[in-house]
Design a protein around this motif. Structure first.
Motif, PDB file in Angstrom:
ATOM      1  N   GLY A 269      -3.683  14.048  -2.715  1.00 29.22           N
ATOM      2  CA  GLY A 269      -3.480  12.947  -3.647  1.00 29.22           C
ATOM      3  C   GLY A 269      -4.405  11.783  -3.377  1.00 29.22           C
ATOM      4  O   GLY A 269      -5.519  11.939  -2.865  1.00 29.22           O
ATOM      5  N   PRO A 270      -3.958  10.565  -3.691  1.00 26.86           N
ATOM      6  CA  PRO A 270      -4.788   9.385  -3.466  1.00 26.86           C
ATOM      7  C   PRO A 270      -4.534   8.712  -2.122  1.00 26.86           C
ATOM      8  O   PRO A 270      -5.003   7.597  -1.894  1.00 26.86           O
ATOM      9  CB  PRO A 270      -4.334   8.458  -4.609  1.00 26.86           C
ATOM     10  CG  PRO A 270      -2.890   8.788  -4.771  1.00 26.86           C
ATOM     11  CD  PRO A 270      -2.749  10.254  -4.450  1.00 26.86           C
ATOM     12  N   TYR A 271      -3.806   9.385  -1.222  1.00 27.18           N
ATOM     13  CA  TYR A 271      -3.392   8.711   0.001  1.00 27.18           C
ATOM     14  C   TYR A 271      -4.563   8.388   0.931  1.00 27.18           C
ATOM     15  O   TYR A 271      -4.543   7.374   1.625  1.00 27.18           O
ATOM     16  CB  TYR A 271      -2.328   9.543   0.724  1.00 27.18           C
ATOM     17  CG  TYR A 271      -1.165   9.852  -0.173  1.00 27.18           C
ATOM     18  CD1 TYR A 271      -0.409   8.816  -0.724  1.00 27.18           C
ATOM     19  CD2 TYR A 271      -0.844  11.151  -0.545  1.00 27.18           C
ATOM     20  CE1 TYR A 271       0.636   9.075  -1.582  1.00 27.18           C
ATOM     21  CE2 TYR A 271       0.202  11.415  -1.400  1.00 27.18           C
ATOM     22  CZ  TYR A 271       0.938  10.380  -1.922  1.00 27.18           C
ATOM     23  OH  TYR A 271       1.959  10.628  -2.785  1.00 27.18           O
ATOM     24  N   LYS A 272      -5.569   9.243   0.924  1.00 24.98           N
ATOM     25  CA  LYS A 272      -6.743   8.929   1.736  1.00 24.98           C
ATOM     26  C   LYS A 272      -7.408   7.652   1.241  1.00 24.98           C
ATOM     27  O   LYS A 272      -7.957   6.880   2.030  1.00 24.98           O
ATOM     28  CB  LYS A 272      -7.730  10.105   1.708  1.00 24.98           C
ATOM     29  CG  LYS A 272      -7.264  11.316   2.516  1.00 24.98           C
ATOM     30  CD  LYS A 272      -8.349  12.383   2.592  1.00 24.98           C
ATOM     31  CE  LYS A 272      -7.891  13.555   3.456  1.00 24.98           C
ATOM     32  NZ  LYS A 272      -8.926  14.615   3.551  1.00 24.98           N
ATOM     33  N   GLU A 273      -7.353   7.425  -0.069  1.00 23.50           N
ATOM     34  CA  GLU A 273      -7.907   6.192  -0.622  1.00 23.50           C
ATOM     35  C   GLU A 273      -7.103   4.981  -0.177  1.00 23.50           C
ATOM     36  O   GLU A 273      -7.656   3.896   0.035  1.00 23.50           O
ATOM     37  CB  GLU A 273      -7.945   6.261  -2.151  1.00 23.50           C
ATOM     38  CG  GLU A 273      -8.882   7.330  -2.704  1.00 23.50           C
ATOM     39  CD  GLU A 273      -8.838   7.372  -4.225  1.00 23.50           C
ATOM     40  OE1 GLU A 273      -9.170   6.346  -4.848  1.00 23.50           O
ATOM     41  OE2 GLU A 273      -8.460   8.418  -4.788  1.00 23.50           O
ATOM     42  N   VAL A 274      -5.782   5.164  -0.037  1.00 23.28           N
ATOM     43  CA  VAL A 274      -4.937   4.066   0.446  1.00 23.28           C
ATOM     44  C   VAL A 274      -5.349   3.684   1.859  1.00 23.28           C
ATOM     45  O   VAL A 274      -5.544   2.507   2.180  1.00 23.28           O
ATOM     46  CB  VAL A 274      -3.450   4.469   0.420  1.00 23.28           C
ATOM     47  CG1 VAL A 274      -2.586   3.371   1.040  1.00 23.28           C
ATOM     48  CG2 VAL A 274      -3.000   4.740  -1.004  1.00 23.28           C
ATOM     49  N   TYR A 275      -5.493   4.684   2.726  1.00 25.60           N
ATOM     50  CA  TYR A 275      -5.893   4.418   4.099  1.00 25.60           C
ATOM     51  C   TYR A 275      -7.291   3.803   4.155  1.00 25.60           C
ATOM     52  O   TYR A 275      -7.555   2.900   4.958  1.00 25.60           O
ATOM     53  CB  TYR A 275      -5.868   5.711   4.918  1.00 25.60           C
ATOM     54  CG  TYR A 275      -4.525   6.403   4.940  1.00 25.60           C
ATOM     55  CD1 TYR A 275      -3.339   5.671   4.997  1.00 25.60           C
ATOM     56  CD2 TYR A 275      -4.426   7.786   4.897  1.00 25.60           C
ATOM     57  CE1 TYR A 275      -2.105   6.301   5.007  1.00 25.60           C
ATOM     58  CE2 TYR A 275      -3.196   8.424   4.904  1.00 25.60           C
ATOM     59  CZ  TYR A 275      -2.043   7.681   4.955  1.00 25.60           C
ATOM     60  OH  TYR A 275      -0.827   8.292   4.963  1.00 25.60           O
ATOM     61  N   ALA A 276      -8.187   4.293   3.295  1.00 26.37           N
ATOM     62  CA  ALA A 276      -9.563   3.776   3.270  1.00 26.37           C
ATOM     63  C   ALA A 276      -9.586   2.314   2.833  1.00 26.37           C
ATOM     64  O   ALA A 276     -10.323   1.494   3.400  1.00 26.37           O
ATOM     65  CB  ALA A 276     -10.426   4.621   2.337  1.00 26.37           C
ATOM     66  N   ALA A 277      -8.770   1.982   1.828  1.00 36.10           N
ATOM     67  CA  ALA A 277      -8.702   0.596   1.353  1.00 36.10           C
ATOM     68  C   ALA A 277      -8.176  -0.317   2.462  1.00 36.10           C
ATOM     69  O   ALA A 277      -8.695  -1.421   2.678  1.00 36.10           O
ATOM     70  CB  ALA A 277      -7.819   0.506   0.116  1.00 36.10           C
ATOM     71  N   ALA A 278      -7.135   0.145   3.170  1.00 35.67           N
ATOM     72  CA  ALA A 278      -6.589  -0.642   4.279  1.00 35.67           C
ATOM     73  C   ALA A 278      -7.633  -0.834   5.367  1.00 35.67           C
ATOM     74  O   ALA A 278      -7.752  -1.928   5.947  1.00 35.67           O
ATOM     75  CB  ALA A 278      -5.348   0.048   4.842  1.00 35.67           C
ATOM     76  N   ASP A 279      -8.411   0.208   5.641  1.00 38.38           N
ATOM     77  CA  ASP A 279      -9.458   0.119   6.671  1.00 38.38           C
ATOM     78  C   ASP A 279     -10.504  -0.927   6.312  1.00 38.38           C
ATOM     79  O   ASP A 279     -11.020  -1.631   7.188  1.00 38.38           O
ATOM     80  CB  ASP A 279     -10.117   1.479   6.871  1.00 38.38           C
ATOM     81  CG  ASP A 279      -9.217   2.475   7.590  1.00 38.38           C
ATOM     82  OD1 ASP A 279      -8.240   2.028   8.220  1.00 38.38           O
ATOM     83  OD2 ASP A 279      -9.489   3.693   7.509  1.00 38.38           O
ATOM     84  N   VAL A 280     -10.848  -1.024   5.023  1.00 36.51           N
ATOM     85  CA  VAL A 280     -11.829  -2.026   4.584  1.00 36.51           C
ATOM     86  C   VAL A 280     -11.307  -3.435   4.868  1.00 36.51           C
ATOM     87  O   VAL A 280     -12.031  -4.295   5.388  1.00 36.51           O
ATOM     88  CB  VAL A 280     -12.126  -1.868   3.075  1.00 36.51           C
ATOM     89  CG1 VAL A 280     -12.928  -3.071   2.553  1.00 36.51           C
ATOM     90  CG2 VAL A 280     -12.909  -0.591   2.823  1.00 36.51           C
ATOM     91  N   ILE A 281     -10.038  -3.672   4.534  1.00 36.93           N
ATOM     92  CA  ILE A 281      -9.442  -4.999   4.744  1.00 36.93           C
ATOM     93  C   ILE A 281      -9.339  -5.309   6.231  1.00 36.93           C
ATOM     94  O   ILE A 281      -9.700  -6.408   6.684  1.00 36.93           O
ATOM     95  CB  ILE A 281      -8.053  -5.055   4.082  1.00 36.93           C
ATOM     96  CG1 ILE A 281      -8.187  -4.852   2.563  1.00 36.93           C
ATOM     97  CG2 ILE A 281      -7.369  -6.390   4.377  1.00 36.93           C
ATOM     98  CD1 ILE A 281      -6.864  -4.660   1.843  1.00 36.93           C
ATOM     99  N   PHE A 282      -8.867  -4.325   7.030  1.00 35.41           N
ATOM    100  CA  PHE A 282      -8.753  -4.542   8.479  1.00 35.41           C
ATOM    101  C   PHE A 282     -10.123  -4.769   9.113  1.00 35.41           C
ATOM    102  O   PHE A 282     -10.265  -5.620  10.000  1.00 35.41           O
ATOM    103  CB  PHE A 282      -8.065  -3.342   9.134  1.00 35.41           C
ATOM    104  CG  PHE A 282      -6.632  -3.150   8.720  1.00 35.41           C
ATOM    105  CD1 PHE A 282      -5.866  -4.212   8.259  1.00 35.41           C
ATOM    106  CD2 PHE A 282      -6.041  -1.897   8.780  1.00 35.41           C
ATOM    107  CE1 PHE A 282      -4.549  -4.044   7.870  1.00 35.41           C
ATOM    108  CE2 PHE A 282      -4.718  -1.713   8.406  1.00 35.41           C
ATOM    109  CZ  PHE A 282      -3.972  -2.788   7.946  1.00 35.41           C
ATOM    110  N   ALA A 283     -11.122  -4.019   8.676  1.00 35.34           N
ATOM    111  CA  ALA A 283     -12.460  -4.148   9.255  1.00 35.34           C
ATOM    112  C   ALA A 283     -13.039  -5.538   8.987  1.00 35.34           C
ATOM    113  O   ALA A 283     -13.657  -6.145   9.871  1.00 35.34           O
ATOM    114  CB  ALA A 283     -13.388  -3.080   8.684  1.00 35.34           C
ATOM    115  N   GLN A 284     -12.836  -6.054   7.758  1.00 35.82           N
ATOM    116  CA  GLN A 284     -13.328  -7.393   7.434  1.00 35.82           C
ATOM    117  C   GLN A 284     -12.617  -8.447   8.274  1.00 35.82           C
ATOM    118  O   GLN A 284     -13.234  -9.403   8.759  1.00 35.82           O
ATOM    119  CB  GLN A 284     -13.138  -7.683   5.941  1.00 35.82           C
ATOM    120  CG  GLN A 284     -13.728  -8.999   5.476  1.00 35.82           C
ATOM    121  CD  GLN A 284     -15.237  -9.050   5.638  1.00 35.82           C
ATOM    122  OE1 GLN A 284     -15.923  -8.063   5.351  1.00 35.82           O
ATOM    123  NE2 GLN A 284     -15.753 -10.168   6.105  1.00 35.82           N
ATOM    124  N   ALA A 285     -11.300  -8.250   8.458  1.00 38.32           N
ATOM    125  CA  ALA A 285     -10.529  -9.187   9.273  1.00 38.32           C
ATOM    126  C   ALA A 285     -11.041  -9.196  10.713  1.00 38.32           C
ATOM    127  O   ALA A 285     -11.235 -10.265  11.313  1.00 38.32           O
ATOM    128  CB  ALA A 285      -9.046  -8.817   9.235  1.00 38.32           C
TER     129      ALA A 285
END
Length: 491
Positions: free
Chosen positions: A228-244
């Motif tokens: 499903g789209p769950y890998k995209e969910v994790y990827a989106a979270a990784d982008v936000i965490f990485a910027q932080a």
């Protein structure tokens, strides 16, 4: 053979005892429905959460009802008295935050919004104190919001009165407010890192409340079998965490002495001051989660509300004109309006509040978890029960509002035309878990609303006579995509 028969008999007895125990447990809870029934209703609704979904169930099952499956119990509380009983009278008992399967997988139990117990108490107290220091309700924050609102006026002006979709501009402007507060700087509109951050935040907003989101929460054991789209969910979270994390590292090298400029600076100083305190919950990873909560929570609801603002103004040109006239009568055509001046604009405040009531962007207040056994309206609510306050049921209650199904600013005016704040407007929650950034959100809505209506008259494109007011699907109720024309006002 007889051994097998004994085993089968024992198994049957155990199953009977199990179901009898479950039935006995269910008697302690308010009446309710199995989770699969709500999923069926969701599918019947075209895989979309409707604003009145929970309210319809309340009419069938009562103001307090239970939604349950094989391993979870949640009570839904509807009506102002019920929600006040839970969020205010029993605020301490319902001060926990449930950790759902998806939130556990993505954000864990760190930060302010997602944490519990000592971590939550310490992080929330720090957050409240720090936001006040950073100018929550003071001129420093006002100036940043006002500047971004004026930048948005320039952006709209470049459309030259032609039809355009304002949604991306709103999302970007509100995200810049949060970045300025947390990071201490604004991104340019075409900055690659900012665009990636915007894309990740936007994906998270629109994933919430979808069929795949609800499926994850209902049957997390299926997730390892369904991509499903769950890998995209994790990827989106990784982008936000990485910027932080990147911003934190930059702040570590630039922070000079005791002169903090933004949320990260204050938090890093707090980590240093608490390094010898064994009870401290301050660390870099918790800061990462605090930042992600500010970015996500501070962007989605305000930007969605601003989209409803312009849509309702073009559909009610008489109200738009009345707001503009009130501002001109109070301050003239040239003077800027400060946040402290808002009391001189009772009708404008009434319109802003009515927009938030009539098109509330949240179906429910953020779910709570009962941290100790409690009795509410005669029902025993055991510790660990998830509690969902059905805000929509209050905002559309005919016993509270004169015309709940109509957009009516008079809901917030007395007989003399003075603004009346209504405690029934529960859009920011209440009690111990009331929205941390409530004041900032109110300030943003005021500045963006007044500055835009001072600069433009908003109209529908030529030939457009009907607009769909049904919200788009998702956990945040954005309007359907629309286009408007921003016509410069002649002063």
């Amino acid at each position: 053979m007889w051994i097998r028969a004994i085993l089968v008999a024992v198994l049957v007895c155990l199953l009977i005892l199990y179901f009898l125990k479950r039935l006995q447990t269910q008697k302690k809870y308010p009446p309710g429905i199995p989770l699969y029934v709500t999923l069926v209703k969701f599918i019947q609704a075209g895989f979309r959460i409707q604003p009145d979904s929970l309210t319809k169930l309340a009419k069938e099952y009562g103001a307090i009802y239970t939604v349950w499956d094989y391993n979870m119990r949640a009570i839904v509380v509807s009506g102002y008295e019920g929600i006040k009983e839970v969020l205010i009278k029993h605020s301490e008992e319902f001060s926990g935050r449930p950790v759902t399967p998806l939130s556990r997988a993505v954000v864990g139990d760190k930060g302010i919004v997602a944490s519990n117990g000592h971590i939550w108490e310490q992080q929330r107290k720090f957050g409240l104190v720090t936001l006040r220091k950073l100018g929550m309700g003071k001129k420093s924050l006002q100036r940043q919001i006002e500047d971004l609102a004026l930048q948005l006026v320039e952006t709209f002006a470049r459309e030259n009165g032609q039809p355009f979709d304002p949604s991306v501009h709103f999302f970007s402007s509100v995200a810049k407010v949060i970045c300025a507060l947390v990071f201490g700087h604004q991104f340019s509109a075409d900055d690659e890192e900012f665009l990636k951050l915007m894309q990740a935040l936007n994906f998270g907003v629109h994933f919430g409340g979808t069929f795949f989101h609800l499926l994850y929460e209902a049957a997390p054991w299926l997730m390892k079998h369904i991509k499903g789209p769950y890998k995209e969910v994790y990827a989106a979270a990784d982008v936000i965490f990485a910027q932080a994390r990147k911003e934190i590292e930059m702040h570590k090298t630039k922070l000079a002495g005791n002169d903090p400029q933004d949320f990260i600076d204050y938090y890093l100083l707090q980590i240093e001051e608490s390094k010898n305190d064994p009870t401290s919950t301050y660390d870099t990873e918790t800061l990462v989660h605090c930042i992600s909560e500010f970015l996500f929570g501070g962007t989605e609801t305000v930007s969605a509300t601003l989209q409803w603002v312009l849509l309702l103004m073009v559909l009610h040109p008489d109200i738009q004109e009345k707001v503009q006239k009130e501002m001109e009568d109070a301050f003239g055509s040239s003077r800027s309006i400060n946040y402290e001046d808002r009391k001189k604009l009772p009708y404008t405040l009434a319109v802003i509040n009515e927009i938030q009531r009539f098109k509330c962007v949240l179906l429910v207040s953020t779910p709570r978890e009962c941290i100790k056994d409690v009795t509410v309206f005669g029902f025993h609510i055991p510790k660990g029960t998830i509690t969902i306050p059905n805000v929509h049921s209050v905002l559309y209650d005919s016993k509270i509002w004169e015309t709940p199904q109509k957009f009516n600013p008079n809901h917030f005016l007395d007989k003399d035309g003075k603004f009346v704040a209504r405690e029934e407007l529960l859009i920011f929650g209440a009690g111990a878990r009331e929205c941390l950034a409530k004041n900032m959100a109110q300030m943003e809505l005021f500045y963006f609303f007044t500055i835009l209506l001072k600069a433009f008259t908003f109209k529908l494109p030529e030939g457009v006579t009907e607009v769909n007011l049904d919200p788009a699907g998702g956990v945040i109720f954005y309007p359907q995509h629309y286009k408007i024309c921003a016509l410069p006002r002649v002063h």
